[in-house]
Design a protein around this motif. Sequence first.
Motif, PDB file in Angstrom:
ATOM      1  N   ARG A 127       0.598  -1.141  -0.038  1.00  0.00           N
ATOM      2  CA  ARG A 127       0.096   0.169   0.260  1.00  0.00           C
ATOM      3  C   ARG A 127       1.034   1.341  -0.116  1.00  0.00           C
ATOM      4  O   ARG A 127       0.643   2.505  -0.341  1.00  0.00           O
ATOM      5  N   ARG A 174      -3.114   0.905  -1.653  1.00  0.00           N
ATOM      6  CA  ARG A 174      -3.038   1.824  -1.589  1.00  0.00           C
ATOM      7  C   ARG A 174      -4.263   2.840  -0.385  1.00  0.00           C
ATOM      8  O   ARG A 174      -4.549   3.012  -1.607  1.00  0.00           O
ATOM      9  N   PHE A 225      -6.115   7.228  -3.749  1.00  0.00           N
ATOM     10  CA  PHE A 225      -5.627   6.180  -3.069  1.00  0.00           C
ATOM     11  C   PHE A 225      -7.031   6.347  -2.488  1.00  0.00           C
ATOM     12  O   PHE A 225      -7.686   6.653  -2.794  1.00  0.00           O
TER      13      PHE A 225
END
Lengths: 327, 327, 327, 327, 327, 327
Positions: B45, B105, B160
Amino acid sequence: MAENREWVRELRPGAEIDEVYAVHSKEVRQRRAGGPFLALTLGDRTGSVSALVWENVEAIGSALVVGGLARIRGQVQRYNQRLQVVVRRATTVPAEEVNESEFIRASRQDPEALWRGIEELIAELADPHLRQLLYRVFSDPEVAQRFRIAPAARSLHHAFRSGLLEHTLSMSLAARGLARHYRLDEGLVIAGALLHDLGKIWELESGASIEYTDDGRLLGHLPMEVLYVDRRIAELSEFPAETRRQLLHILLAHHGEYEYGSPRRPKTPEALVVHIADNLDSKIAGMFEAITSDAGDDEPWTGFSRILERHIYRRVAPTSSARPRGE
Amino acid sequence: MAENREWVRELRPGAEIDEVYAVHSKEVRQRRAGGPFLALTLGDRTGSVSALVWENVEAIGSALVVGGLARIRGQVQRYNQRLQVVVRRATTVPAEEVNESEFIRASRQDPEALWRGIEELIAELADPHLRQLLYRVFSDPEVAQRFRIAPAARSLHHAFRSGLLEHTLSMSLAARGLARHYRLDEGLVIAGALLHDLGKIWELESGASIEYTDDGRLLGHLPMEVLYVDRRIAELSEFPAETRRQLLHILLAHHGEYEYGSPRRPKTPEALVVHIADNLDSKIAGMFEAITSDAGDDEPWTGFSRILERHIYRRVAPTSSARPRGE
Amino acid sequence: MAENREWVRELRPGAEIDEVYAVHSKEVRQRRAGGPFLALTLGDRTGSVSALVWENVEAIGSALVVGGLARIRGQVQRYNQRLQVVVRRATTVPAEEVNESEFIRASRQDPEALWRGIEELIAELADPHLRQLLYRVFSDPEVAQRFRIAPAARSLHHAFRSGLLEHTLSMSLAARGLARHYRLDEGLVIAGALLHDLGKIWELESGASIEYTDDGRLLGHLPMEVLYVDRRIAELSEFPAETRRQLLHILLAHHGEYEYGSPRRPKTPEALVVHIADNLDSKIAGMFEAITSDAGDDEPWTGFSRILERHIYRRVAPTSSARPRGE
Amino acid sequence: MAENREWVRELRPGAEIDEVYAVHSKEVRQRRAGGPFLALTLGDRTGSVSALVWENVEAIGSALVVGGLARIRGQVQRYNQRLQVVVRRATTVPAEEVNESEFIRASRQDPEALWRGIEELIAELADPHLRQLLYRVFSDPEVAQRFRIAPAARSLHHAFRSGLLEHTLSMSLAARGLARHYRLDEGLVIAGALLHDLGKIWELESGASIEYTDDGRLLGHLPMEVLYVDRRIAELSEFPAETRRQLLHILLAHHGEYEYGSPRRPKTPEALVVHIADNLDSKIAGMFEAITSDAGDDEPWTGFSRILERHIYRRVAPTSSARPRGE
Amino acid sequence: MAENREWVRELRPGAEIDEVYAVHSKEVRQRRAGGPFLALTLGDRTGSVSALVWENVEAIGSALVVGGLARIRGQVQRYNQRLQVVVRRATTVPAEEVNESEFIRASRQDPEALWRGIEELIAELADPHLRQLLYRVFSDPEVAQRFRIAPAARSLHHAFRSGLLEHTLSMSLAARGLARHYRLDEGLVIAGALLHDLGKIWELESGASIEYTDDGRLLGHLPMEVLYVDRRIAELSEFPAETRRQLLHILLAHHGEYEYGSPRRPKTPEALVVHIADNLDSKIAGMFEAITSDAGDDEPWTGFSRILERHIYRRVAPTSSARPRGE
Amino acid sequence: MAENREWVRELRPGAEIDEVYAVHSKEVRQRRAGGPFLALTLGDRTGSVSALVWENVEAIGSALVVGGLARIRGQVQRYNQRLQVVVRRATTVPAEEVNESEFIRASRQDPEALWRGIEELIAELADPHLRQLLYRVFSDPEVAQRFRIAPAARSLHHAFRSGLLEHTLSMSLAARGLARHYRLDEGLVIAGALLHDLGKIWELESGASIEYTDDGRLLGHLPMEVLYVDRRIAELSEFPAETRRQLLHILLAHHGEYEYGSPRRPKTPEALVVHIADNLDSKIAGMFEAITSDAGDDEPWTGFSRILERHIYRRVAPTSSARPRGE
């Protein structure tokens, strides 16, 4: 045009006039040499002109009602490059005694004929969803009433009664020609063309002059027509999502570029053709309006055209195939 | 962040790694010296990184499934200013064995906490019509589900998971502060702020990467949210026309200028404040994202920030009152 | 405002007046019908108005001194959309007999209260270097005297006595709020905000009207304040180079973009926030000035606002939480 | 140029070389076929070139020190339109054994001769205040040292050692010619020309490559030179305020337009001439640099010139009076 | 200038005049108080001024012939910031009795001297082809006659008799200086400079005022001179193709950028120098025209210069080496 | 298209090929693992593709002649999103053995049919002067030969053999339709349309690739066609000056705006229609070229179209009346 009227557009300096005009404005002012005088705007469907009353101010003033009609006697003069009428006598004229259409600036074409042109284009649509949608939109009593008389703009082009109708039909026909030449989806092009300025019926308000409505300024015609069309589509249970997406895209992209207020730019050939036809039709109309203003002049160049930001050349070539320009 | 993971963002040249990553892409290519090799993209992420497999191509390849997870052993190298991992071993890891949130993410903030922030702002609205409208919008199951996870952009800022939520709450609070300072209609400002990017839940689609939807490209988030909000307003029989007009105006004008895709420019103080707060929040977020990328670096200047079209200065003044930038 | 004065802003066509005004200009012209007349500009702190003297020109003329005060009797008329006063009698009024502050266009807020607001912000600065610098700048007698009365612009916004003070305090408070929201270096933001337009005390000169000085046109306020602040910093032996660099950067970048005369663009979050707060405060003030002009009007749209290049919508929503706009 | 050196600018594909070059960069990378290789940048004062070491990586690598010199044996190849050297042998060369000036990209003109040109222009100034000011500035040891070697830009034009000196002298002479032709204040023009880019000595930093300093990015050369010159003026007790104002105006306006980073636009003929001469000299130099790159080519068009954003035509007319272009 | 004339440029409010002027326009208008009055424009070579006749309208009117001359007695007044003459008496003056050159706005320089300057530049051309071409062009009787008297523009700069000649010579000399400084092809630069505005002899038509011709508006001076020069080149059998290509390029590129009407941008140093010299000479002339208008004023700033879109600073520095500006 | 060829446009990753291609480029490079390899560009009339030779480099290399043809055996691979061919065998193919037209990128339409379309438009011209002019132009052997094969652009649209012919005919027909709709001078519109890009036959040069000529870069197609047409007009003794002026105006204004290289903007309806038709035809062609590239893809969006600076939507609506797009 009635041959025997002294149309505002045809007034010339020095002429003595005796004619009925609409009274657009009236103001009492103080003469520098003492006493009041009247400053007026008079008009008919061909334009408007300033006028002054120096004598018999009270008597003449009482015969002039803003929004009404009056028979005016006086003389035309040139003052600071513009014409003005010095009024010597005025008498009220009841609306019933005149042909009202002579006093409102309007398309030179018959609105009912233009309307039938729109209907024929709708009838011609091969896609049943589009045909049904367009039929519903133009059958909506509010649309049917307002679209017949709305102007297409406040000042730049087609800024007169039924101007929207004239512009919509002319540009739809131009767009159809281009769609056929490039073998595009003709139905989408025609539907997009017919609806592209629909929102102007709520954006502009035309009484004595053409003004923006509050919704016109805060929302704009483009979003208003998208909201309206989408609500009509929602009523049609089988309207294909793909057709909706492409039709709304045409409306959202019809100004062509972000800086002209389009939230989208054309991404299909159909949207491009509607944008180009709209652009061309507005500019050609602006050119013709410039060319036919002061048509009596021999001057080869028109005044400054605001929509094109230039002067337009009026002279036709010697063996020109063109019909008289702007007729 | 889990202290004991080797996050992509923290990889350094020369490091030996032994960690689980998501496999974003895998391609078999031909070595110049003969035989195949694998080109991969791995990620978690905090970002993504290229990787190569030179040996045991077949065995390692069979352990790597695009969209799946794998434990990777190998070495980090620098190649052409960018990092890459040379993979020596790889074993498949079932999704159940990891905390999935480590591989997408996402906002560093808790989406549920952000969502409660939105709800508090709605509850605070004094105007019952606006409160009811906002309540309906954010109770719509589709909105409630998508708005929690949607990104706010494809790449420039808040690109994101839950980025839209983070941006909406932050900019609404900034806008509320400004509305109070200038004593504007706080309800209109907050409602406009909360709804200003709502259309992004249909404009963007985020799987492995964030992409525009067809509707996103053809219609855009601004028209889509206007269409949606107007339909919700139509369900509220007593919603005042004046409030509708001003609220839709805020949405239509929130990009500030025609060239940024706004079909209207702000004509009320409330629309101006929503536009300015949106603009500021996006740019500050872009600055913070640049500042915190490669955060280990001592370099006082960030890489080129695309949203601001410049490099950002990262150093803080000696007795600065600022909390560590971008934290 | 004194309830019993006939303020210029409140004059209405047709009114008979008997009030003291400042004489801004006086010109003798030749009547077309022969003989002289006087063309005047009269004013008080709420605005200015044209006036004419047709009779008793010599007697009335001798009572009117440009830069002085006179009691005027006459009638208000509308001429070409603007008001004018036809003066029948005038008598000189000594300055001692009136409250001079009624005759200069000025901030509606008390300059001393605004000044104390500035001082509180300085006192609040945690960084001793910035606090010392700001203290020195605002203790400089030239600054202390000029900053209290300077306008913030020649015409677009805050173009009145103490306008710079009003704008500086309002935008510094807005900037402080944003700095706190984004947890930036509050000291740099406040110092930059307080100094961002300091150069205007040398750029503009306000007597009867606000005009640029020669230095204002050749150097500009932005370079002048940078030169001044840097000289003050040079007197402080321990001022950190890093703080100087970032503070001067904020001043050099506060117009945001090259085309607005900034030789730098904001490259720190602090510089961005000062620029945005400056931009917003100027535009909001421009909107409020447009909204409160001709405040008696019921017209929902203001005249054309030059700073925003558009008309502003004045109507508030039905259950608005806003305090009366522009109050 | 030394005839017997193999200058980087003159390398041709296929050539075997045996020459000393500076080592600008060295990186160890992993071969796809296993084992390391070296990627280098080599250079001399005429330019730089990539180089690769495939064999004897360890031995050769230990002879190559970044920032040092090495004798290189190998072959020139073309790869992707660009040259690269495949290195077979390398030995360290101590700096004392070479003429260091052969390894730094530099003006083709002698810096001391250029410096004397500057001094002559200062000596020629008729106005004693300007002469004294300029004398002080160019006698400042920091200026005297840095100005001799500073480049005039990072990449667009005169981006080499003493480029600032070359540009300043050339453009000052051009400006002097124009000042005489138009009979302007020659002293102001020359002083403005000599100082117009002074700030670049603090804006750029040239080691292995030319980079912006922190002050360069946050403050820029234009404000820095204005701050510096104004401080020097402050030391001259009798310097006339009018001369200061006009001189600082020339510096503040020398980029000509706001969008090029000038906070003022030229408002005196002298400021206009300095701006135009600066603009012309930069562009002519950019053209000459494009024309003389790859000078061996017969191609009539240069590569794309970034400063002019176009290709330049290199061919001279048949009976041209021009000396060989760019010599 | 004749010392004993009351030039229009030197009229001051309040002055009693008794002087001969050209009558540019005459219009009969109606007084508000009844009866006619005359509105005139009078002029001499230094400018023009409005004038009014209130009394003896018939007698005075018959003495004033548009396009003729008259001795005027009356008084100068200021009205709305502009001067006007109130005429009390007027008598016709035959053209033979005056020096006609005093009544046409013209270059202050002797056209024959300017013409000899052009001839000297042609004689100086080393390239026989260019010399022959230029000789033919300037020997063409139509060119020789029109070029001597044509203005260089309609209003912005050199908008007076022989303005084209003055501008062409001045800018050719400036361009020659720059060509020598940069050691360019001097012949191409001079030939390009002499021909760069040739088309203006057909673009503009100057009678009472300077107006565009139809060809000027539809074709423009740049294409017209390219067409003309190319036809002259076609008559020279040995003219080198390379020289033609580069010369035509200079003409096609002399406005520098597309947006200024150049269909090409400068791609040779010679084309760049001709463009820059043209640009500079026009702007310097515009500055000097602004500076010398109302030269009696002590005001340090000129009125708004339309060509530069700014006010120009008129004051010279204390020990200035400049000759009086604009002399 | 021949069904049985493996066209470049139809290659897919993984395919084994055995087909004849043109060899556009060949370069020998050094393998990292030692020894040479070949980098090639191969092509046919549908496009071009990279290719590599890793084995038998010498033997294969000797069979490949740049500008010649070769039968290639090998495999198609995907590398970095682009296709490349790994060549295993190659044999030279004599030009006589193939249909040469399969190897040059060309219009899909028959050039002779297009040429007849042009001739029909000329024959249709009612104005004898225009008809005679156009006849002469298109009978000029140089024009007749070059116009049949010239491309219309270097890369943006119609960048292939006979592209100019295809574009000229298509846009002339579109322009004729618009001229009829608006009842303009059809002859002028058609003549202007047929000649509007004539200069491209001298501006571009197409061998292996399409490149600008020296005249193309220094003069441009617009000025070259104006020079050519004006010379042809000069041969026609009775050609009316008015028709010449309007026809040349159309050519000079056909790019529509200064910034697109038009030295004039359209000032007649005829010039406007030619400009709009040119603009539309180029953009529609650009859309169709984007839509039909990679036509096998199901992807609804095309790659980035450089002429339109956006992605184009390829999907047709469900009951579309359009013929398959771009066919």
